[in-house]
Design an enzyme around this catalytic site. Structure first.
Site, PDB file in Angstrom:
ATOM      1  N   ARG A  97       0.822  -1.215   0.000  1.00  0.00           N
ATOM      2  CA  ARG A  97       0.000   0.000   0.000  1.00  0.00           C
ATOM      3  C   ARG A  97       0.854   1.264   0.000  1.00  0.00           C
ATOM      4  O   ARG A  97       0.413   2.316  -0.472  1.00  0.00           O
ATOM      5  CB  ARG A  97      -0.943  -0.017   1.202  1.00  0.00           C
ATOM      6  CG  ARG A  97      -2.069  -1.048   1.080  1.00  0.00           C
ATOM      7  CD  ARG A  97      -3.153  -0.828   2.106  1.00  0.00           C
ATOM      8  NE  ARG A  97      -2.711  -1.116   3.467  1.00  0.00           N
ATOM      9  CZ  ARG A  97      -2.728  -2.333   4.021  1.00  0.00           C
ATOM     10  NH1 ARG A  97      -3.153  -3.381   3.307  1.00  0.00           N
ATOM     11  NH2 ARG A  97      -2.340  -2.505   5.259  1.00  0.00           N
ATOM     12  N   HIS A 132       1.398 -11.129  19.028  1.00  0.00           N
ATOM     13  CA  HIS A 132       2.722 -10.958  19.615  1.00  0.00           C
ATOM     14  C   HIS A 132       3.327 -12.334  19.862  1.00  0.00           C
ATOM     15  O   HIS A 132       2.680 -13.371  19.655  1.00  0.00           O
ATOM     16  CB  HIS A 132       2.653 -10.137  20.900  1.00  0.00           C
ATOM     17  CG  HIS A 132       2.500  -8.662  20.651  1.00  0.00           C
ATOM     18  ND1 HIS A 132       3.511  -7.909  20.105  1.00  0.00           N
ATOM     19  CD2 HIS A 132       1.452  -7.818  20.873  1.00  0.00           C
ATOM     20  CE1 HIS A 132       3.095  -6.644  19.992  1.00  0.00           C
ATOM     21  NE2 HIS A 132       1.857  -6.572  20.447  1.00  0.00           N
ATOM     22  N   TYR A 136       2.078 -16.415  18.803  1.00  0.00           N
ATOM     23  CA  TYR A 136       2.689 -17.285  17.804  1.00  0.00           C
ATOM     24  C   TYR A 136       3.183 -18.584  18.440  1.00  0.00           C
ATOM     25  O   TYR A 136       3.089 -19.661  17.838  1.00  0.00           O
ATOM     26  CB  TYR A 136       3.827 -16.550  17.097  1.00  0.00           C
ATOM     27  CG  TYR A 136       3.442 -15.155  16.668  1.00  0.00           C
ATOM     28  CD1 TYR A 136       2.198 -14.912  16.076  1.00  0.00           C
ATOM     29  CD2 TYR A 136       4.285 -14.068  16.880  1.00  0.00           C
ATOM     30  CE1 TYR A 136       1.822 -13.630  15.701  1.00  0.00           C
ATOM     31  CE2 TYR A 136       3.917 -12.790  16.507  1.00  0.00           C
ATOM     32  CZ  TYR A 136       2.681 -12.572  15.923  1.00  0.00           C
ATOM     33  OH  TYR A 136       2.306 -11.300  15.568  1.00  0.00           O
ATOM     34  N   ASP A 162       9.889 -14.078  18.799  1.00  0.00           N
ATOM     35  CA  ASP A 162      10.428 -12.866  18.180  1.00  0.00           C
ATOM     36  C   ASP A 162      11.845 -13.058  17.656  1.00  0.00           C
ATOM     37  O   ASP A 162      12.156 -12.688  16.526  1.00  0.00           O
ATOM     38  CB  ASP A 162      10.450 -11.722  19.199  1.00  0.00           C
ATOM     39  CG  ASP A 162       9.118 -10.984  19.272  1.00  0.00           C
ATOM     40  OD1 ASP A 162       8.227 -11.266  18.459  1.00  0.00           O
ATOM     41  OD2 ASP A 162       8.979 -10.120  20.153  1.00  0.00           O
TER      42      ASP A 162
END
Length: 367
Positions: A97, A132, A136, A162
């Site tokens: 976008r 967050h 996951y 992460d």
């Protein structure tokens, strides 16, 4: 930064904003000598970011850029034209976008490696959803495997999702694609999802299950706190000792040091593991952490006193290795792994945006 060494010296990487795994991947790549420029709405914004005092932003120049403005997009395009790789951590579709999606950038720079890090991946029914680390891990099975019997799952802060399953997989994927591009002359998209990466880190658990060695509910197996010889025990002064005496010779030495008769604690009598845990807990609770460190640390018993995250640097072994470094007055983990000929280096975040642009052959005035 022209004199920067490291195995990735000479590689240019454009890092586009993001929090959590994206900046950590940028840090790892910068430590390895890559020349990174980070684009952000405002230097030091976002969760876990604090400008020059934030270790995850070390080693590269941050440019404050509004990617919703014409001038910001023009600058990003000019940098992407000169980059070997780009890494970004937005939800699927955001970069498209903005006019900075892989099709657009790779049409201009066919050799560009386009690294993308998300929680759920670039496709699938949950791809567009927010989340967050903990979310996951819940989906990949890691969280479900991380619990003691009868207790709630416990997450290892953000290290597995992460960083381990996310940022490190992104960095690895980007380097793999850069190597491939040397022969093919073509870049490609690297889709690093934290669900995928953290699931991959569970490979040993799946291997143990296939071998029939991981058959019980969480908290009853060898590596998930079920076994008395793979457990954390409290000491008399409130510290803890981590025991990982899996191999029989190490288990035998541990019992010898604890002055426990091996005949009374057969290692693989699973039905008695809870009983054996109580016996070991009583022994470990009889001395201080320092006393156990003196007794166990240099023995082949696979037992160590647990260090706090901000105390670990003072441990003699960690200090001798130089595992932690001080940068800009902040103690922080140093680069890993180590290289014999092209050492990685933790470097301060430079504060000269125009020098970074000149190094890449881009003039802000021209954008």
């Amino acid at each position: 930064m022209a004199d920067v060494a490291g195995p990735l010296a000479g590689i240019r990487i454009l890092e586009v904003g993001g929090i959590g795994p994206n900046p950590f991947a940028g840090m790892v790549l910068a430590d390895m000598g890559a020349d990174l420029i980070r684009l952000d709405r405002e230097a030091g914004t976002g969760f876990g970011q604090g400008g020059r005092s934030d270790p995850t932003l070390r080693g590269r120049q941050t440019l404050e850029v509004d990617l919703k403005s014409e001038s910001g997009i023009t600058l990003a395009l000019a940098l992407a034209d000169r980059a070997d790789a780009l890494i970004e951590g937005f939800r699927p579709g955001v970069m498209e976008r903005l006019g900075l999606g892989p099709e657009t950038l790779m049409a201009r720079n066919p050799r560009l490696v386009y690294g993308r890090i998300t929680g759920y991946g670039q496709d699938g029914p949950m791809a567009a959803l927010p989340g967050h680390d903990i979310n996951y891990l819940a989906l990949s099975g890691v969280l479900g495997a991380s619990q003691r019997a009868g207790e709630r799952p416990m997450f290892a802060i953000n290290t597995v999702g992460d960083y381990g399953g996310g940022a490190m997989m992104l960095a690895f994927g980007v380097v793999c694609a850069l190597l491939e591009a040397r022969s093919s002359g073509r870049g490609q998209v690297v889709d690093a999802a934290m669900v995928d990466g953290s699931a991959l880190l569970l490979t040993m658990v799946h291997a143990l299950r296939a071998a029939g060695a991981w058959s019980g509910p969480p908290g009853t197996n060898v590596l998930d706190s079920g076994a008395h010889f793979y457990e954390v025990y409290a000491t008399a002064d409130g510290g803890h000792v981590a025991v990982g005496a899996v191999e029989p010779q190490f288990y035998a030495r541990l019992l010898e040091l604890l002055e426990l008769p091996a005949s009374e604690l057969p290692q693989w009598d699973r039905d008695r593991w809870p009983e054996f845990k109580q016996r070991l807990a009583a022994v470990f609770g009889s001395r201080s952490a320092h006393e156990w460190q003196e007794l166990l640390e240099h023995e082949e018993a696979c037992a160590n006193v647990v260090q706090g995250p901000f105390d670990a640097a003072a441990h003699p072994h960690v200090a001798a290795r130089g595992t932690f470094v001080e940068l800009d007055g902040i103690q922080q983990p140093g680069p890993a792994p180590r290289f014999s000929r092209t050492p990685a280096t933790a470097r301060s975040a430079p504060d000269d945006p125009e020098a970074a642009l000149r190094r890449w052959g881009v003039e802000r005035s021209a954008t």
